[in-house]
Design a protein around this motif. Structure first.
Motif, PDB file in Angstrom:
ATOM      1  N   ARG A 118       0.835  -1.212   0.000  1.00 21.71           N
ATOM      2  CA  ARG A 118       0.000   0.000   0.000  1.00 21.71           C
ATOM      3  C   ARG A 118       0.868   1.260   0.000  1.00 21.71           C
ATOM      4  O   ARG A 118       0.527   2.265  -0.629  1.00 21.71           O
ATOM      5  CB  ARG A 118      -0.918   0.002   1.223  1.00 21.71           C
ATOM      6  N   ARG A 119       1.981   1.222   0.710  1.00 20.53           N
ATOM      7  CA  ARG A 119       2.857   2.391   0.874  1.00 20.53           C
ATOM      8  C   ARG A 119       3.938   2.486  -0.194  1.00 20.53           C
ATOM      9  O   ARG A 119       4.719   3.446  -0.200  1.00 20.53           O
ATOM     10  CB  ARG A 119       3.487   2.342   2.271  1.00 20.53           C
ATOM     11  N   ALA A 120       4.015   1.497  -1.076  1.00 24.93           N
ATOM     12  CA  ALA A 120       5.048   1.511  -2.122  1.00 24.93           C
ATOM     13  C   ALA A 120       4.835   2.682  -3.075  1.00 24.93           C
ATOM     14  O   ALA A 120       3.705   2.997  -3.459  1.00 24.93           O
ATOM     15  CB  ALA A 120       5.030   0.198  -2.890  1.00 24.93           C
ATOM     16  N   GLN A 121       5.932   3.316  -3.441  1.00 25.44           N
ATOM     17  CA  GLN A 121       5.890   4.443  -4.360  1.00 25.44           C
ATOM     18  C   GLN A 121       6.261   3.968  -5.754  1.00 25.44           C
ATOM     19  O   GLN A 121       7.324   3.392  -5.954  1.00 25.44           O
ATOM     20  CB  GLN A 121       6.857   5.551  -3.900  1.00 25.44           C
TER      21      GLN A 121
ATOM     22  N   CYS B  83       9.314 -10.354   5.332  1.00 24.40           N
ATOM     23  CA  CYS B  83       8.330  -9.296   5.576  1.00 24.40           C
ATOM     24  C   CYS B  83       9.006  -8.023   6.090  1.00 24.40           C
ATOM     25  O   CYS B  83       8.647  -6.907   5.686  1.00 24.40           O
ATOM     26  CB  CYS B  83       7.282  -9.779   6.566  1.00 24.40           C
ATOM     27  N   ASP B  84       9.992  -8.182   6.965  1.00 23.33           N
ATOM     28  CA  ASP B  84      10.706  -7.018   7.491  1.00 23.33           C
ATOM     29  C   ASP B  84      11.423  -6.261   6.373  1.00 23.33           C
ATOM     30  O   ASP B  84      11.385  -5.023   6.317  1.00 23.33           O
ATOM     31  CB  ASP B  84      11.715  -7.455   8.550  1.00 23.33           C
ATOM     32  N   ARG B  85      12.069  -7.006   5.488  1.00 15.91           N
ATOM     33  CA  ARG B  85      12.797  -6.347   4.401  1.00 15.91           C
ATOM     34  C   ARG B  85      11.827  -5.678   3.433  1.00 15.91           C
ATOM     35  O   ARG B  85      12.109  -4.577   2.933  1.00 15.91           O
ATOM     36  CB  ARG B  85      13.673  -7.365   3.662  1.00 15.91           C
ATOM     37  N   LEU B  86      10.697  -6.323   3.170  1.00 16.19           N
ATOM     38  CA  LEU B  86       9.707  -5.728   2.281  1.00 16.19           C
ATOM     39  C   LEU B  86       9.160  -4.439   2.880  1.00 16.19           C
ATOM     40  O   LEU B  86       8.998  -3.434   2.176  1.00 16.19           O
ATOM     41  CB  LEU B  86       8.566  -6.724   2.043  1.00 16.19           C
ATOM     42  N   TRP B  87       8.890  -4.452   4.182  1.00 20.41           N
ATOM     43  CA  TRP B  87       8.399  -3.234   4.826  1.00 20.41           C
ATOM     44  C   TRP B  87       9.415  -2.100   4.712  1.00 20.41           C
ATOM     45  O   TRP B  87       9.044  -0.965   4.375  1.00 20.41           O
ATOM     46  CB  TRP B  87       8.075  -3.513   6.297  1.00 20.41           C
ATOM     47  N   GLU B  88      10.657  -2.408   4.964  1.00 19.01           N
ATOM     48  CA  GLU B  88      11.697  -1.376   4.878  1.00 19.01           C
ATOM     49  C   GLU B  88      11.794  -0.823   3.468  1.00 19.01           C
ATOM     50  O   GLU B  88      11.964   0.390   3.267  1.00 19.01           O
ATOM     51  CB  GLU B  88      13.038  -1.960   5.313  1.00 19.01           C
TER      52      GLU B  88
END
Length: 328
Positions: A133-136, A181-186
């Motif tokens: 959702r937050r990906a640019q 998941c952590d790396r994707l969030w970052e």
């Protein structure tokens, strides 16, 4: 009462009989969103649709607390058109959105809770969805996952990628799933805080105070077939103890994470649940429960976001055709 409801009740008495030959439909939900969210999968229903579902359930079925329904099932005393309502995981909107609707319709439900995510935790699928959702845009570099550059410039592209990634990481070993998941969030959200989507313990306790049943769903929501039996036993027992500490009552019902027999759990895990002291467990295999069902592998029905009329038709069809045994 509308003529359509009378027709459904008449058909339901035949397709979902009571007594010794009775069958129990168990609905399963996860989230009840305040408004529809295009990034969420179709089984994440919105409040207006859920209210419609509950209207149909109250009008056309005999809605029972799941613990009571299982007692009646074993005794051969189910009423016709017996139905129970369940929720998996422990989302905050179960308390803030679903509970008021259930109370307005005077309907009971059972909530299967993953205790490891209560408070500030976030389940892996939600980390994926909220990260995407937050990906640019226009593209997200996922070459580190072997997925190359993926478009994220609009909702449709994000929706497709989110669905793909949830399936991609679901069956990874637990530590690898968390790291991914952590790396994707970052990569997508940087240092932004993750949204608090899960209940806090006080909300779980409040559900119980309002007469809702609380059940176990493991502590960390592992795919049980992907971890060792000792680790699975520890996760199941830890979850049950944590729920007892929160509510003051030891849960008697359990839901397998993801819940597909022979894929997400096996006969060995079924036996672990029984060993832990539970009296019954539910899967996500579709169907209805009968007296011949394995009490530790009960089927459920997952309604899609459909109209109340179509939901009732789906439930009647499921009652008619869903008597096959669930077996891991």
């Amino acid at each position: 009462m509308p003529l359509t409801s009378l027709a459904f009740i008449g058909a339901g008495g035949f397709l979902s009989p009571g007594g010794a030959s009775g069958c129990l439909t168990v609905l399963t939900y996860h989230r009840v969103l305040p408004q529809a969210d295009p990034l969420q999968p179709p089984d994440q229903i919105d409040a207006a649709s859920f209210d419609g579902h509950m209207t149909a359930a109250r009008s056309c079925f005999n809605v029972l607390p799941l613990p009571d329904a299982l007692d009646m099932l074993e005794q051969g005393k189910l009423p016709r058109r017996a139905l129970s309502i369940t929720f998996d995981d422990g989302y905050e909107d179960n308390h803030s959105v679903a509970l008021p609707i259930l109370r307005r319709h005077r309907l009971p439900a059972t909530f299967f809770i993953c205790t490891g995510y209560l408070g500030n935790g976030l389940m892996f699928n939600d980390v994926v969805t909220e990260a995407i959702r937050r990906a640019q845009g226009p593209h997200l570099d996922l070459s580190w996952l072997g997925l190359g550059m993926r478009p994220v410039s609009n909702i449709a592209e994000k929706q497709g990628l989110s669905k793909e990634l949830v399936q991609f990481v679901k069956y990874l070993p637990l530590a690898q799933r968390q790291a991914t998941c952590d790396r994707l969030w970052e990569a997508c959200a940087g240092q932004n805080a993750r949204p608090p989507l899960m209940m806090v313990p006080e909300q779980v306790k409040d559900l119980a105070a309002h007469g809702m049943a609380i059940g176990g769903h493991t502590h960390t929501h592992p795919i049980l077939t992907k971890i060792g039996l000792d680790e699975a036993r520890e996760d199941i027992v830890r979850n049950r103890q944590a729920l007892r500490d929160i509510t003051g009552s030891t849960p008697s019902l359990f839901a397998y994470p993801n819940g597909r027999p022979n894929t997400d759990y096996t006969r060995e895990h079924r036996d672990l649940v029984k060993e832990a002291g539970y009296r019954a467990a539910v899967s996500t295999a579709w169907g209805v429960a009968t007296r011949e069902s394995d009490i530790f592998q009960l089927p459920r029905f997952a309604p899609w976001n459909v109209s109340p009329t179509r939901l009732t038709l789906q439930l009647l069809k499921n009652a008619h055709k869903g008597r096959q045994a669930v077996s891991a």
